[in-house]
Design an enzyme around this catalytic site. Sequence first.
Site, PDB file in Angstrom:
ATOM      1  CG  HIS A 210      19.467   4.525  25.729  1.00 42.56           C
ATOM      2  ND1 HIS A 210      18.717   5.096  26.735  1.00 42.56           N
ATOM      3  CD2 HIS A 210      18.982   3.272  25.554  1.00 42.56           C
ATOM      4  CE1 HIS A 210      17.810   4.214  27.152  1.00 42.56           C
ATOM      5  NE2 HIS A 210      17.958   3.098  26.449  1.00 42.56           N
TER       6      HIS A 210
ATOM      7  N   GLY B 193       9.856   8.541  23.164  1.00 41.17           N
ATOM      8  CA  GLY B 193      10.398   7.427  23.941  1.00 41.17           C
ATOM      9  C   GLY B 193       9.796   6.106  23.487  1.00 41.17           C
ATOM     10  N   PRO B 194       8.449   6.024  23.485  1.00 40.83           N
ATOM     11  CG  PRO B 194       6.337   5.946  24.416  1.00 40.83           C
ATOM     12  CD  PRO B 194       7.467   6.886  24.145  1.00 40.83           C
ATOM     13  CG  LEU B 195      11.534   2.892  19.903  1.00 42.07           C
ATOM     14  CD1 LEU B 195      12.250   1.543  19.901  1.00 42.07           C
ATOM     15  CD2 LEU B 195      12.409   3.952  19.262  1.00 42.07           C
TER      16      LEU B 195
ATOM     17  CG  ASN C 158      22.207   1.861  14.817  1.00 45.18           C
ATOM     18  OD1 ASN C 158      21.512   0.842  14.819  1.00 45.18           O
ATOM     19  ND2 ASN C 158      22.104   2.793  15.752  1.00 45.18           N
TER      20      ASN C 158
ATOM     21  CG  HIS D 168      20.450   0.217  22.699  1.00 44.26           C
ATOM     22  ND1 HIS D 168      19.726   1.056  21.897  1.00 44.26           N
ATOM     23  CD2 HIS D 168      19.640  -0.081  23.756  1.00 44.26           C
ATOM     24  CE1 HIS D 168      18.525   1.245  22.431  1.00 44.26           C
ATOM     25  NE2 HIS D 168      18.449   0.566  23.560  1.00 44.26           N
TER      26      HIS D 168
ATOM     27  NE  ARG E 141     -24.984   6.286  16.369  1.00 44.08           N
ATOM     28  CZ  ARG E 141     -25.154   5.542  15.289  1.00 44.08           C
ATOM     29  NH1 ARG E 141     -24.211   5.486  14.372  1.00 44.08           N
ATOM     30  NH2 ARG E 141     -26.243   4.835  15.117  1.00 44.08           N
TER      31      ARG E 141
ATOM     32  CD  GLU F  29      -8.668   1.744  14.130  1.00 42.55           C
ATOM     33  OE1 GLU F  29      -7.579   1.170  13.900  1.00 42.55           O
ATOM     34  OE2 GLU F  29      -9.736   1.418  13.574  1.00 42.55           O
TER      35      GLU F  29
ATOM     36  CG  HIS G  72     -17.739  -4.712  17.002  1.00 38.28           C
ATOM     37  ND1 HIS G  72     -16.952  -5.794  16.673  1.00 38.28           N
ATOM     38  CD2 HIS G  72     -17.674  -3.861  15.944  1.00 38.28           C
ATOM     39  CE1 HIS G  72     -16.441  -5.610  15.466  1.00 38.28           C
ATOM     40  NE2 HIS G  72     -16.865  -4.434  15.004  1.00 38.28           N
TER      41      HIS G  72
END
Length: 669
Positions: free
Chosen positions: A31, A119-121, A190, A266, A361, A415, A477
């Site tokens: 890029h 990398g993952p935006l 941009n 790009h 839990r 989350e 759930h």
Amino acid sequence: MTVEPQTIKQLGINTVRVLSADGVQKANSGHPGMPMGAAPMGHVLWAEMMNYNPQNPEWANRDRFILSAGHGSMLQYSFLYLTGYDLTLDDLKQFRQLHSKTAGHPEYGLLAGIDVTTGPLGQGFANGVGFSIAQKHLAARYNKPGFDLFDYTIYAICSDGDMMEGVTSEAASLAGHLQLGNLIYLYDDNHISIEGSTDLAFGEDVAKRFEAYNWHVQIVADGNDIAAIAAAVRNAQAETTRPSLIKVRTHIGFGSPNRVDTPSVHGTPLGDAELRLVKGYFGFDPNESFAVSDEVLAFYRAAGKKGETTEANWNTLFAAYKTEYPELAAEFLRVSSGKLPDGWKDTLPVFAPNAKGMATRKASGATLNAIAASLPELIGGSADLAPSTDTNLNAYESFSATNRAGRNFHFGIREHAMGSALNGMALTKGVIPYGATFLIFSEYMRPPIRLAAIMKIRPIFVYTHDSIGVGEDGTTHQPIEQLISLRSIPNVTLIRPADANETAQAWRVALEHQDGPVVLILTRQNLVIIDQEKYTPATELEKGAYILSDSDTPAEVILMGTGSEVQLLMQAQEQLKAESIAARVVSMPSWELFEKQDAAYKEHVFPKALKKRVAVEMASPLGWHKYVTDEGTIIAMNGYGESAPAEQLYEKFGFTVANVVAQAKALLA
Ligand SMILES: Cc1ncc(C[n+]2csc(CCOP(=O)(O)OP(=O)(O)O)c2C)c(N)n1
């Protein structure tokens, strides 16, 4: 487009532009556009603003840098090379090649100077919030009058894509609320993404949006104006309560006469002809590649060198701190090394046998509260479910805008951002973070789980309400495919303890685990607490699978399972025994830990000659075939659950002692 006179700064910026374009061209992939537009922002950060020491990239009080738009990796690689990190021009020439340090997107652990894999935006943006929280917490814990040990800033460069991703909104909302004034994010505005102009899908006023999130927002109209960018960064540094966003209008592919401001620059190499034009435009020799003049190198190396002095001063400060506050200094050295304190394991609770039982839990909550005092580095919270996930540290306060020492975190119903923030926290040496929600909502945080696994860092993800045992809440759930889906992520260690004592041991293993995230899977419903004297002690959980209860005579069948299903196996073993059938019960809380054992141990638990095996897990059967072999049976969920009292669901789906017994007998018939 006009270029400023070739001052050394300008020459440096243009060198980064051309280096980035050369790297992409040589790799024939990557890029080029983003680094060409964003190089002036990079210059301001690396040459003028950030405190870092290339000789010690791990220095605890360094400023952090996050390239949230990770696809622009050549920008970061170029500056790391120029400022003197352990990177050569040859490494830049090896961009995106096998075994190189210069991967397609920046990878933590591959190259010193990369604070986080991006990398993952959107992830980098949200990781920064975790970095920020951890910095504030360390400062509250260790700073003393005259000793600002931790006062670093978290810088990031983000793109349009980052601004569009949902996790950014979650994280920005949390950051504004928590008044994380140590965040300075530069937005590479941009107006171009892959499909074309951002107008196609993105129309809101980002500045107003961030103001509404309680961020301090500035706009720089010209992304080539380094004085304006620097002034904005200085304003942002002076703003200590609100996080800062600096929206900088840039031009993707700046310097490329035919491709500036187009999506084609790009993610596609410029091509030889256009690259020659770019070099000509910046006054470089079109016949030369990877050209770095001595002056430019000397200029950035000098900028990098400043960090040696800054760190040396900090080391002097820390030495004085050690004299003044020896215990705190020793504690920081310990927690930042990742070593747990001597004797901490003695604080783990042991639960007495109890037929009425305890939900895992609850056992987890009891464990956390028992060990919290001995582990000051343990901090965590939940996405608005602490009363249900039982993850509150009761003797401690909440982290907030006004209390940075708090150890309980309220991530809100976010989350995804919680997961990403936990990664940023885990990347900060000195804290071990955990975050909790219902297992079903792990679906909302898979991207950060995967990135934690890639980075081999160790946030602890706590997931409760782990099966159809949640009952009346119904299909939405009741987790089904979540266990196998988490187990399928490389480097993730999933532990589903069978009772209270296995839960305490699961926390032990999770805290000792060094390479990759641990996922704890816990029940809402009570489980029998297994007698530690009568049966194999829960410390064996560390082996992933162990013979919890063997038959008196050689076993004819193995009953295996995880979590809440193990109590069914124990009862089934009794009933089979009454019918003179010898069954072995294997508790198998963690496939991943079991796979690490040697062949002899595996043979001991699952002898090859003993192929009559029943596996029981209230989740997808996928993956159990390996352990039951083709002569075995799996009692599992082959579809979704239903809204009904749990006992009725167990009956309907076959999770009963009678069914386990029947299936075992069918195998032996
Ligand atoms: C979560 C995620 N979705 C999609 C992509 C693929 N992708 C890489 S860059 C990009 C968008 C590019 O636009 P922008 O963020 O403005 O970067 P620029 O064009 O300025 O380089 C996309 C969709 C990604 N990296 N991460």
